[in-house]
Design a protein around this motif. Structure first.
Motif, PDB file in Angstrom:
ATOM      1  N   THR A 886       0.831  -1.194   0.000  1.00 48.61           N
ATOM      2  CA  THR A 886       0.000   0.000   0.000  1.00 48.61           C
ATOM      3  C   THR A 886       0.868   1.246   0.000  1.00 48.61           C
ATOM      4  OG1 THR A 886      -0.109   0.295   2.388  1.00 48.61           O
ATOM      5  CG2 THR A 886      -1.671  -1.259   1.401  1.00 48.61           C
ATOM      6  N   LEU A 887       0.278   2.306  -0.446  1.00 46.99           N
ATOM      7  CA  LEU A 887       0.985   3.581  -0.441  1.00 46.99           C
ATOM      8  C   LEU A 887       1.313   4.005   0.976  1.00 46.99           C
ATOM      9  CD1 LEU A 887       2.013   6.176  -1.790  1.00 46.99           C
ATOM     10  CD2 LEU A 887      -0.329   7.049  -1.707  1.00 46.99           C
ATOM     11  N   GLN A 888       0.351   3.862   1.897  1.00 49.00           N
ATOM     12  CA  GLN A 888       0.586   4.318   3.258  1.00 49.00           C
ATOM     13  C   GLN A 888       1.668   3.503   3.946  1.00 49.00           C
ATOM     14  OE1 GLN A 888      -0.509   7.059   4.650  1.00 49.00           O
ATOM     15  NE2 GLN A 888      -1.436   7.500   2.672  1.00 49.00           N
ATOM     16  N   GLU A 889       1.705   2.220   3.695  1.00 55.27           N
ATOM     17  CA  GLU A 889       2.780   1.407   4.276  1.00 55.27           C
ATOM     18  C   GLU A 889       4.129   1.860   3.745  1.00 55.27           C
ATOM     19  OE1 GLU A 889       0.485  -2.854   4.970  1.00 55.27           O
ATOM     20  OE2 GLU A 889       1.577  -2.489   3.125  1.00 55.27           O
ATOM     21  N   ALA A 890       4.199   2.138   2.448  1.00 58.23           N
ATOM     22  CA  ALA A 890       5.468   2.573   1.865  1.00 58.23           C
ATOM     23  C   ALA A 890       5.885   3.923   2.420  1.00 58.23           C
ATOM     24  CB  ALA A 890       5.334   2.633   0.346  1.00 58.23           C
ATOM     25  N   LEU A 891       4.924   4.845   2.576  1.00 59.60           N
ATOM     26  CA  LEU A 891       5.264   6.162   3.107  1.00 59.60           C
ATOM     27  C   LEU A 891       5.706   6.074   4.558  1.00 59.60           C
ATOM     28  CD1 LEU A 891       2.394   8.398   1.637  1.00 59.60           C
ATOM     29  CD2 LEU A 891       4.710   8.065   0.764  1.00 59.60           C
ATOM     30  N   TYR A 948      -5.604   8.500   8.361  1.00 54.62           N
ATOM     31  CA  TYR A 948      -5.961   7.132   8.696  1.00 54.62           C
ATOM     32  C   TYR A 948      -4.745   6.356   9.219  1.00 54.62           C
ATOM     33  CZ  TYR A 948      -7.384   2.268   8.211  1.00 54.62           C
ATOM     34  OH  TYR A 948      -7.643   0.956   8.463  1.00 54.62           O
ATOM     35  N   GLY A 949      -3.586   6.569   8.560  1.00 59.15           N
ATOM     36  CA  GLY A 949      -2.386   5.890   9.028  1.00 59.15           C
ATOM     37  C   GLY A 949      -2.007   6.297  10.437  1.00 59.15           C
ATOM     38  N   LYS A 950      -2.135   7.590  10.730  1.00 56.71           N
ATOM     39  CA  LYS A 950      -1.819   8.055  12.078  1.00 56.71           C
ATOM     40  C   LYS A 950      -2.804   7.485  13.097  1.00 56.71           C
ATOM     41  CE  LYS A 950       0.099  10.513  15.289  1.00 56.71           C
ATOM     42  NZ  LYS A 950      -0.700   9.979  16.402  1.00 56.71           N
ATOM     43  N   ALA A 951      -4.083   7.440  12.721  1.00 50.43           N
ATOM     44  CA  ALA A 951      -5.076   6.899  13.645  1.00 50.43           C
ATOM     45  C   ALA A 951      -4.808   5.429  13.939  1.00 50.43           C
ATOM     46  CB  ALA A 951      -6.475   7.092  13.060  1.00 50.43           C
ATOM     47  N   GLN A 952      -4.392   4.668  12.933  1.00 54.10           N
ATOM     48  CA  GLN A 952      -4.087   3.251  13.160  1.00 54.10           C
ATOM     49  C   GLN A 952      -2.884   3.085  14.096  1.00 54.10           C
ATOM     50  OE1 GLN A 952      -5.706   0.225  11.748  1.00 54.10           O
ATOM     51  NE2 GLN A 952      -7.211   1.881  11.874  1.00 54.10           N
ATOM     52  N   ILE A 985       2.592   8.888  10.060  1.00 49.88           N
ATOM     53  CA  ILE A 985       2.357  10.046   9.203  1.00 49.88           C
ATOM     54  C   ILE A 985       1.342  10.921   9.886  1.00 49.88           C
ATOM     55  CG2 ILE A 985       1.572  10.797   6.931  1.00 49.88           C
ATOM     56  CD1 ILE A 985       2.405   8.091   5.869  1.00 49.88           C
ATOM     57  N   GLU A 986       1.796  12.047  10.381  1.00 43.23           N
ATOM     58  CA  GLU A 986       0.892  12.950  11.079  1.00 43.23           C
ATOM     59  C   GLU A 986      -0.114  13.533  10.085  1.00 43.23           C
ATOM     60  OE1 GLU A 986       0.615  13.733  14.146  1.00 43.23           O
ATOM     61  OE2 GLU A 986       2.384  12.942  15.124  1.00 43.23           O
ATOM     62  N   ALA A 987      -1.333  13.658  10.533  1.00 46.98           N
ATOM     63  CA  ALA A 987      -2.370  14.296   9.733  1.00 46.98           C
ATOM     64  C   ALA A 987      -2.735  15.627  10.365  1.00 46.98           C
ATOM     65  CB  ALA A 987      -3.605  13.405   9.650  1.00 46.98           C
ATOM     66  N   PRO A 988      -3.385  16.505   9.625  1.00 46.35           N
ATOM     67  CA  PRO A 988      -3.814  17.764  10.224  1.00 46.35           C
ATOM     68  C   PRO A 988      -4.869  17.500  11.283  1.00 46.35           C
ATOM     69  CG  PRO A 988      -3.943  17.799   7.809  1.00 46.35           C
ATOM     70  CD  PRO A 988      -3.704  16.396   8.233  1.00 46.35           C
ATOM     71  N   PRO A 989      -5.129  18.459  12.159  1.00 45.27           N
ATOM     72  CA  PRO A 989      -6.197  18.300  13.144  1.00 45.27           C
ATOM     73  C   PRO A 989      -7.509  17.993  12.459  1.00 45.27           C
ATOM     74  CG  PRO A 989      -4.890  20.253  13.591  1.00 45.27           C
ATOM     75  CD  PRO A 989      -4.429  19.727  12.291  1.00 45.27           C
ATOM     76  N   VAL A1017       0.591   0.145  10.604  1.00 51.85           N
ATOM     77  CA  VAL A1017       0.390   1.261   9.686  1.00 51.85           C
ATOM     78  C   VAL A1017      -0.918   1.059   8.968  1.00 51.85           C
ATOM     79  CG1 VAL A1017       2.827   1.703   9.373  1.00 51.85           C
ATOM     80  CG2 VAL A1017       1.704   0.018   7.928  1.00 51.85           C
ATOM     81  N   ALA A1018      -1.247   2.027   8.110  1.00 50.96           N
ATOM     82  CA  ALA A1018      -2.541   1.985   7.432  1.00 50.96           C
ATOM     83  C   ALA A1018      -2.699   0.696   6.661  1.00 50.96           C
ATOM     84  CB  ALA A1018      -2.654   3.169   6.475  1.00 50.96           C
ATOM     85  N   GLN A1019      -3.802  -0.039   6.938  1.00 50.86           N
ATOM     86  CA  GLN A1019      -4.019  -1.313   6.294  1.00 50.86           C
ATOM     87  C   GLN A1019      -4.929  -1.198   5.079  1.00 50.86           C
ATOM     88  OE1 GLN A1019      -2.556  -4.313   7.121  1.00 50.86           O
ATOM     89  NE2 GLN A1019      -1.273  -2.912   8.259  1.00 50.86           N
ATOM     90  N   ALA A1020      -5.486  -0.028   4.850  1.00 48.59           N
ATOM     91  CA  ALA A1020      -6.315   0.109   3.658  1.00 48.59           C
ATOM     92  C   ALA A1020      -5.408   0.046   2.447  1.00 48.59           C
ATOM     93  CB  ALA A1020      -7.067   1.437   3.683  1.00 48.59           C
ATOM     94  N   SER A1021      -5.560  -0.990   1.653  1.00 52.44           N
ATOM     95  CA  SER A1021      -4.675  -1.193   0.521  1.00 52.44           C
ATOM     96  C   SER A1021      -4.836  -0.072  -0.492  1.00 52.44           C
ATOM     97  CB  SER A1021      -4.987  -2.539  -0.154  1.00 52.44           C
ATOM     98  OG  SER A1021      -4.302  -2.650  -1.372  1.00 52.44           O
TER      99      SER A1021
END
Length: 1024
Positions: A886-891, A948-952, A985-989, A1017-1021
């Motif tokens: 996934t992109l989020q895992e790579a990032l 989503y990645g930060k929340a996970q 990966i921090e997200a905005p508030p 990390v984010a599991q959404a593929s």
């Protein structure tokens, strides 16, 4: 029996007589009748062919409601042809007549005159016809040459000022662009007239004894001397004008001083310009001497003057500038040429629209903590994973439907407003066009090619950043009949890039339709047919129109077939670029028209450029070289720009072509362009003001690719604005080769991306490119042109990295990817079973004061039926690389994670408080886990994968703290804890709106997301 005298009209040869009742006259030769008949018929056929071409063009321009373009163009060409042809004919005929009338009386027959007398006697009966024929032929040739200069003439008449003054002559740039080219053409015409007139006079005078060159005493009659002296004097006056105009042409001449230099140098200003003035004055003096000779017939002075002029042209025009260059300039060239290099820099940046480029220093961070990544969520949440140059085979396999439909080899990138109030969704788009080459051989005949397979059907669009679960495109508009979110009411493509050369459509009311729409299993015939009801094309019901088009296309079926009826219309010139080019022949068109859906209809948008190669002091650029890249090299149908050199370019016109009826609309996009303003004056009512462009079209306008390629080529050198640094050339950049095309040295194409440049308030749809330093593979700069319509449209921003940066450029990044042991192992695994790994476009993105690289990895099954599917994502930041599902895992793996135990966002409630009890810690951890879960669900619904990645990650940390608190309560050891948290990966508030949003219904439901314990990390593929 009487004797009949020869010639007796009543004799055997007379009209009424015959001897013995037999007519002895020879019958007329058949050839005497046949030859004239064939010539007359051939002339009539040729005349009708010419008429067919002109008349069909008149009908075509009327069909697009632009008849004034045809009439203005044709009338200008006819006017120029007649004017210049008549002047040439008159000049030659007049000089021949003057020479003939001034022929001397021959007093003594010399051997030379005796031989010439035979020629004179043989041509004398035909002298006038020969003179008229030769003068007429040369006049026609001259007229044809002049008619081809109709654009130069019209610009001379209508061109205005640029508001930019040449630093040497103090003249507006409009003089060089509009006036000087026409003056040079007229001057060249005068030279041709004078030279041919001199030759004509010499030949006639020689034939009739006015000039003797073979006798013992070579001589010329007084009349011959007068005529030739006057012509020579006129020639020298023209030469003086030429020398004077040569001064101005130095401002547009290419020089070898430094790469790309155009304009005057030190030696031009201090040696060549004075020499041109001196030679111009000397030419006037010699002309006066020739005029004096016409009356006094003293040839010594003008010939001496002419010899001195030739000597001066060598000494003053060549030797003196060479001495100045060698002994004054070369020892201190940089100092001498500095002001002229600066002129070149200023003019070039202005001519190519680069004088407003915003260049800012960029630190080039190589390690990015999570605390700074949250500022770039607008970029990270809009990364395009779908490569338009790779997924065309996938579109074909999944959306082609039948072999006679086709998609281009390289698809297009656009964006669409899918939900009211939400940001626009990036999309990879294409139209399903009819392609006759896909028909089986048995189905190729005139009826099918011309009247059945007449049009394509449907528009296909896929989300650019959210593939499907299998790695295929996630379509938002697809299938036949069309299904999706774009509300297409007219999906038929009668005018497209792959349309047949011509089709005949339409039928009387009540007649069964025969134009194939699409295969339909529910229909008794197995297909759905259609009858064209639009206004496109030209009516072919009349016999005249059928005959005209049968002649134009050399196809008798148009005239003979019963399928052509009173309601038929013929469609031709169907490529969007061809239609715009005919309507606006003064434009240079972008090589990549792109389709859009506007108010339920499919239209093509074509970018048009005004260009010139006469802008003073501006660098020359070869269009086809500057616009060539890895995509244009592999595209099935390349509409490459021509080999013209330009010194000025503007994107002055946006054109639309309706895919159903072929309507062409032109909008004046750059209202400040003097070249465009001149053409609008020449062709009034053909270009609409920019304000009349519908908002539905305006939303799909983007920055033109070919203009951007030209600008990046120029900016690779002309970002250097200091003359001394430009002369050294040390800071020049290069456009990297496309690193994904192994073994092919072609430029990396620019990419359309939605990103947020440093210093801007929101992400914007932009056209981007990277630069590398000369002879190095690191990153030198990043350039982005805003493509979002609005006040910021067209703003070019450049992030310039420190010269000693070690941030890898695209070539190095690709090498880092493929040389990484883990990545190499995964690539080998993907190649198992003979599958092909296809590397997608390597995207460069400015993130956290550094450069993030993302590259989708596609896998294509072996065999002809294989098509690429997205399976992995490569990411690189600094020296860190990763390849994940996934992109989020790579990032997450290439960014440095936060060491904050709580993780933020409510995840630290009680987690780090040593004074709290285990019960309080457990309650706080459960509350933090619940909050993190809710944030993750909200981020998924909004398409914000960074959040989503930060929340996970926060969810995992909270669950780890809950487990630790539970072990304390049960008396177990608490040392197990959790390991160091992985990168986040921090997200905005939460109150900040996401930069780019996708519809919630396209995101998988929460229950399909694996438990947080299994994936930190984010599991959404990326394929979900």
């Amino acid at each position: 029996m009487g004797y009949t005298m020869p010639g007796d009209p009543n004799g055997p040869t007379g009209p009424s007589g015959s001897q013995g009742g037999t007519d002895l006259r020879e019958p007329p030769s058949r050839g005497r009748v046949l030859v004239p008949t064939v010539l007359v018929l051939s002339g009539l056929v040729l005349a009708f062919i010419i008429f067919s071409g002109i008349y069909s063009d008149w009908l075509w321009f009327g069909s697009v409601d632009k008849p004034s373009v045809f009439t203005t163009t044709v009338l200008t060409q006819i006017g120029l042809f007649l004017t210049f042809a008549v002047v040439m004919f008159a000049a030659l005929a007049a000089n021949a007549g003057i020479a003939f009338r001034a022929r001397p009386m021959v007093e003594r027959i010399t051997p030379e005159q005796a031989s010439l007398e035979r020629y004179r006697s043989s041509i004398e009966p035909y002298r006038i016809p020969i003179t008229i024929a030769l003068a007429g032929l040369l006049g026609v040739m001259t007229g044809l040459s002049a008619s081809s200069e109709w654009q130069t003439f019209q610009l001379w008449r209508s061109g205005g000022d640029f508001g930019t003054t040449d630093p040497q002559f103090g003249l507006d740039a409009g003089f060089f662009v509009f006036q000087l080219p026409w003056l040079r053409f007229v001057l060249s015409f005068l030279f041709a007239v004078l030279i041919l007139s001199i030759l004509t006079a010499v030949v006639v005078h020689y034939l009739y004894g006015g000039i003797k060159i073979q006798s013992d005493v070579r001589s010329a009659s007084p009349a011959a001397q007068t005529q030739l002296a006057v012509l020579a004097g006129l020639f020298m006056l023209a030469k003086a004008v030429a020398y004077w105009l040569d001064r101005f042409e130095l401002a547009t001449a290419s020089q070898s001083l430094v790469p790309g230099f155009t304009g005057l140098k030190y030696v031009d200003v201090n040696a060549v310009l004075p020499s041109k003035v001196i030679l111009a004055v000397a030419s006037v003096v010699v002309a006066v001497l020739f005029f004096v000779t016409a009356f006094r017939r003293v040839w010594a002075l003008p010939l001496i003057g002419l010899a001195l002029l030739l000597l001066s042209s060598i000494v003053i025009g060549w030797l003196y500038p060479t001495i100045v260059q060698t002994f004054q300039v070369q020892p201190t060239e940089e100092v001498r040429e500095r002001p002229y290099i600066q002129n070149n820099i200023n003019a070039t940046r202005s001519a190519y629209g680069l004088d407003g480029v915003e260049i800012q220093e960029y630190s080039g961070r190589e390690v990015a903590p999570a605390s700074v990544i949250k500022n770039d969520s607008g970029t990270l949440s809009n990364i395009r994973l779908l490569d338009p140059s790779i997924v065309s085979p996938t579109f074909r396999q999944q959306q082609q439907i039948r072999g006679f439909y086709a998609f281009p080899d390289a698809l297009d990138v656009d964006r669409y407003q899918l939900e009211e109030g939400k940001q626009r969704q990036g999309a990879v788009v294409a139209v399903r066009e009819v392609d006759l080459t896909g028909l089986p051989d048995g189905q190729r005949n005139w009826t099918n090619d011309t009247t059945v397979y007449t049009h394509g059907y449907g528009f296909v669009a896929a989300r650019d950043n959210v593939p499907s679960s299998t790695g295929a495109p996630n379509y938002l508009e697809s299938d036949i009949p069309p299904e999706g979110l774009l509300d297409i009411t007219e999906p038929r493509i009668y005018f497209g890039q792959l349309s047949p050369p011509y089709s005949i459509v339409g039928a009387p009311e009540g007649e069964p339709p025969r134009e194939l729409d699409f295969p339909d299993d529910t229909s008794p015939t197995g297909q759905r047919n259609n009858t064209y009801t639009g206004d496109g094309g030209i009516e072919t019901g009349s016999f005249l129109h059928r005959l005209v088009f049968a002649t134009k296309f050399q196809d008798a079926n148009i005239l003979l077939s019963d399928l052509v009826n009173n309601e038929s219309r013929i469609l031709y010139d169907r490529d969007p670029r061809d239609r715009v080019k005919k309507v606006a022949p003064w434009l240079t068109l972008d090589s990549d028209p792109y389709p859009v859906v506007v108010d339920g209809r499919i239209k093509w948008i074509v970018d048009g450029y005004t260009t010139s190669d006469q802008f003073p002091n501006s660098a020359r650029t070869l269009l086809n070289e500057a616009t060539s890249d890895s995509i244009t090299e592999t595209r099935r149908s390349v509409n490459a720009l021509n080999r013209d050199q330009v010194t000025y370019i503007r994107n002055s016109v946006k054109a639309t072509v309706d895919a159903y009826d072929g309507t062409v609309d032109l909008y004046l996009w750059d209202e400040n362009d003097p070249v465009a303003r001149a053409w609008v004056e020449i062709f009034p009512d053909t270009v609409k003001p920019r304000g009349e462009m519908p908002d539905s079209v305006l939303q799909h306008v983007r920055y033109p690719e070919d203009l951007f390629k030209v600008q990046r080529t120029v900016l690779s050198r002309y970002h250097v604005t200091d003359a001394q640094s430009f002369y050294s050339g040390q800071d020049f950049w290069v456009i990297p080769s496309d690193p994904t095309k192994a073994g092919v040295d072609v430029q990396q194409p620019p990419y359309f991306l939605t990103l947020q440049m440093p210093g801007t308030k929101a992400p914007a749809f932009s056209l981007t490119t990277a630069f590398s330093p000369s002879r190095r593979q690191t990153l030198a700069a990043f350039m982005a042109a805003s493509s979002a319509p609005g006040e910021d449209y067209g703003t070019i921003r450049v992030l310039q990295l420190p010269r000693n940066t070690t941030i890898p450029g695209p070539t190095q990044v690709q090498n880092n990817f493929e040389s990484d042991p883990v990545v190499a192992q995964q690539l080998n695994l993907l190649r198992r079973g003979g599958s092909d790994v296809v590397l997608g476009n390597l995207l460069s993105l400015p993130v956290a004061d550094g450069m993030l690289y993302v590259e989708p990895v596609y896998v294509r099954a072996a065999g002809q039926e294989g098509f690429p599917l997205l399976q992995k994502v490569l990411a690189g930041y600094g020296q860190e690389v990763s390849m994940e599902n996934t992109l989020q895992e790579a990032l997450a793996k290439v960014f440095t994670g936060s060491t904050d135990a709580g993780g933020g966002g409510g995840g630290n409630n009680g987690g780090g408080n040593s004074d709290s009890t285990p019960e309080e810690q457990l309650a706080a951890a459960i509350a933090a886990a619940d909050a993190a879960y809710q944030r993750g669900e909200k981020a998924l619904a909004e398409g914000d994968f960074a959040a989503y990645g930060k929340a996970q990650e926060d969810l995992k940390k909270a669950l780890d703290r809950a487990a630790a608190a539970q072990r304390q309560l049960t008396g177990q050891s608490s040392g197990g804890g959790s390991n160091s948290p992985p990168p986040t990966i921090e997200a905005p508030p939460e109150e900040s709106p996401p930069a780019e949003e996708s519809p919630a219904e396209e995101v998988p439901p929460a229950e399909e997301v694996p438990p947080a314990e299994e994936a930190p990390v984010a599991q959404a593929s990326a394929r979900d």
